[in-house]
Design a protein around this motif. Structure first.
Motif, mmCIF file in Angstrom:
data_model
loop_
_atom_site.group_PDB
_atom_site.id
_atom_site.type_symbol
_atom_site.label_atom_id
_atom_site.label_comp_id
_atom_site.label_asym_id
_atom_site.label_seq_id
_atom_site.Cartn_x
_atom_site.Cartn_y
_atom_site.Cartn_z
ATOM 1 N N THR A 44 30.551 15.486 104.078
ATOM 2 C CA THR A 44 31.374 14.385 104.591
ATOM 3 C C THR A 44 30.552 13.302 105.276
ATOM 4 O O THR A 44 31.039 12.190 105.473
ATOM 5 C CB THR A 44 32.433 14.910 105.581
ATOM 6 O OG1 THR A 44 31.788 15.510 106.716
ATOM 7 C CG2 THR A 44 33.329 15.948 104.912
ATOM 8 N N SER A 45 29.309 13.619 105.628
ATOM 9 C CA SER A 45 28.480 12.629 106.317
ATOM 10 C C SER A 45 27.788 11.668 105.350
ATOM 11 O O SER A 45 27.315 10.610 105.756
ATOM 12 C CB SER A 45 27.423 13.319 107.189
ATOM 13 O OG SER A 45 26.502 14.028 106.374
ATOM 14 N N TRP A 46 27.736 12.040 104.071
ATOM 15 C CA TRP A 46 27.023 11.155 103.136
ATOM 16 C C TRP A 46 27.758 10.893 101.821
ATOM 17 O O TRP A 46 27.537 9.861 101.185
ATOM 18 C CB TRP A 46 25.637 11.713 102.811
ATOM 19 C CG TRP A 46 25.641 13.039 102.117
ATOM 20 C CD1 TRP A 46 25.622 14.274 102.698
ATOM 21 C CD2 TRP A 46 25.667 13.276 100.696
ATOM 22 N NE1 TRP A 46 25.639 15.267 101.746
ATOM 23 C CE2 TRP A 46 25.661 14.686 100.511
ATOM 24 C CE3 TRP A 46 25.686 12.457 99.574
ATOM 25 C CZ2 TRP A 46 25.682 15.280 99.257
ATOM 26 C CZ3 TRP A 46 25.707 13.038 98.302
ATOM 27 C CH2 TRP A 46 25.698 14.430 98.158
ATOM 28 N N TYR A 47 28.635 11.806 101.402
ATOM 29 C CA TYR A 47 29.288 11.592 100.106
ATOM 30 C C TYR A 47 30.499 10.666 100.244
ATOM 31 O O TYR A 47 31.291 10.783 101.168
ATOM 32 C CB TYR A 47 29.756 12.911 99.494
ATOM 33 C CG TYR A 47 30.455 12.678 98.166
ATOM 34 C CD1 TYR A 47 29.725 12.556 96.999
ATOM 35 C CD2 TYR A 47 31.839 12.509 98.109
ATOM 36 C CE1 TYR A 47 30.355 12.290 95.779
ATOM 37 C CE2 TYR A 47 32.470 12.235 96.900
ATOM 38 C CZ TYR A 47 31.730 12.128 95.748
ATOM 39 O OH TYR A 47 32.341 11.843 94.560
ATOM 40 N N HIS A 48 30.632 9.741 99.290
ATOM 41 C CA HIS A 48 31.859 8.957 99.158
ATOM 42 C C HIS A 48 32.054 8.634 97.691
ATOM 43 O O HIS A 48 31.098 8.561 96.912
ATOM 44 C CB HIS A 48 31.833 7.688 100.023
ATOM 45 C CG HIS A 48 30.698 6.761 99.743
ATOM 46 N ND1 HIS A 48 30.745 5.792 98.775
ATOM 47 C CD2 HIS A 48 29.465 6.676 100.309
ATOM 48 C CE1 HIS A 48 29.594 5.131 98.758
ATOM 49 N NE2 HIS A 48 28.802 5.648 99.660
ATOM 50 N N SER A 49 33.304 8.459 97.310
ATOM 51 C CA SER A 49 33.661 8.341 95.896
ATOM 52 C C SER A 49 32.979 7.181 95.178
ATOM 53 O O SER A 49 32.810 7.217 93.968
ATOM 54 C CB SER A 49 35.179 8.219 95.753
ATOM 55 O OG SER A 49 35.655 7.109 96.486
#
Length: 198
Positions: free
Chosen positions: A169-174
């Motif tokens: 959650t600190s680095w992944y985004h869609s």
């Protein structure tokens, strides 16, 4: 399509949009640097109008948590009801968990879990996570019992899994370079096969 929705459905839709935008802002700017005025401007509404949907800024964290934990527990209900090995249950959990926590609302919850200023809310937040962790430990114990997971400390394995998965959650985004399917495949491969080349 909006015209066919009931008043409550319209309200829920608006709340979902508010939570999604607020969650994204919290992740990008930081929770303390994002004000309710900022969130109201994002929705193009007045601050009093915003209070129709949320009590205060902390309530956004609470609602993000309710949504996320609801999804995770519902998914665990399905996974744990399957007539499969503990390993297969764990595999299914990891696969579905990744898809849940990479959503903006869930990312916000994971990153701000237990950070409410209200002590009771913070304590409940931690309990919600521990309850989910306990259910995953039960899956691991089932796997150890049926021989599909090697004999190990279920608590250590569960904590390692959550620390690793929640770290996404600190680095992944869609919108990033890594596709969600590639991400899921790599993580499942690491969990099931490790990093050994043999």
């Amino acid at each position: 399509m909006q015209q066919n929705l009931t008043r409550e459905e319209k309200r829920q839709h608006k709340l979902d949009v508010i939570l999604r935008n607020a969650a994204k802002a919290f992740m990008e700017r930081g929770y303390y640097k994002t004000s309710l005025d900022d969130i109201a401007r994002m929705q193009n509404v007045t601050k009093p109008t915003l209070y129709y949907y949320i009590k205060n800024k902390e309530d956004i964290l609470v609602k993000c948590e309710q949504i996320t934990c609801g999804k995770i527990n519902a998914m665990l209900d399905v996974v744990m009801a399957k007539n499969v090995s503990g390993f297969d249950m764990l595999y299914a959990f990891i696969n579905d968990y990744i898809k849940i926590i990479t959503d903006d609302v869930a990312r916000c919850h994971v990153r701000h879990r237990g950070q409410m200023e209200d002590r009771e809310l913070a304590a409940q937040s931690i309990k919600n996570h521990k309850d989910i962790e306990f259910r995953v430990r039960e899956i691991i114990r089932r796997g150890i019992k049926d021989g599909s997971i090697r004999d190990c400390n279920s608590t250590i394995l569960a904590i390692l899994l959550f620390d690793s998965l929640n770290g996404l959650t600190s680095w992944y985004h869609s919108g990033g370079k890594v596709d969600i399917n590639e991400l899921t495949e790599e993580i499942l491969a690491l969990v099931t096969k490790g990093v050994s080349g043999t």
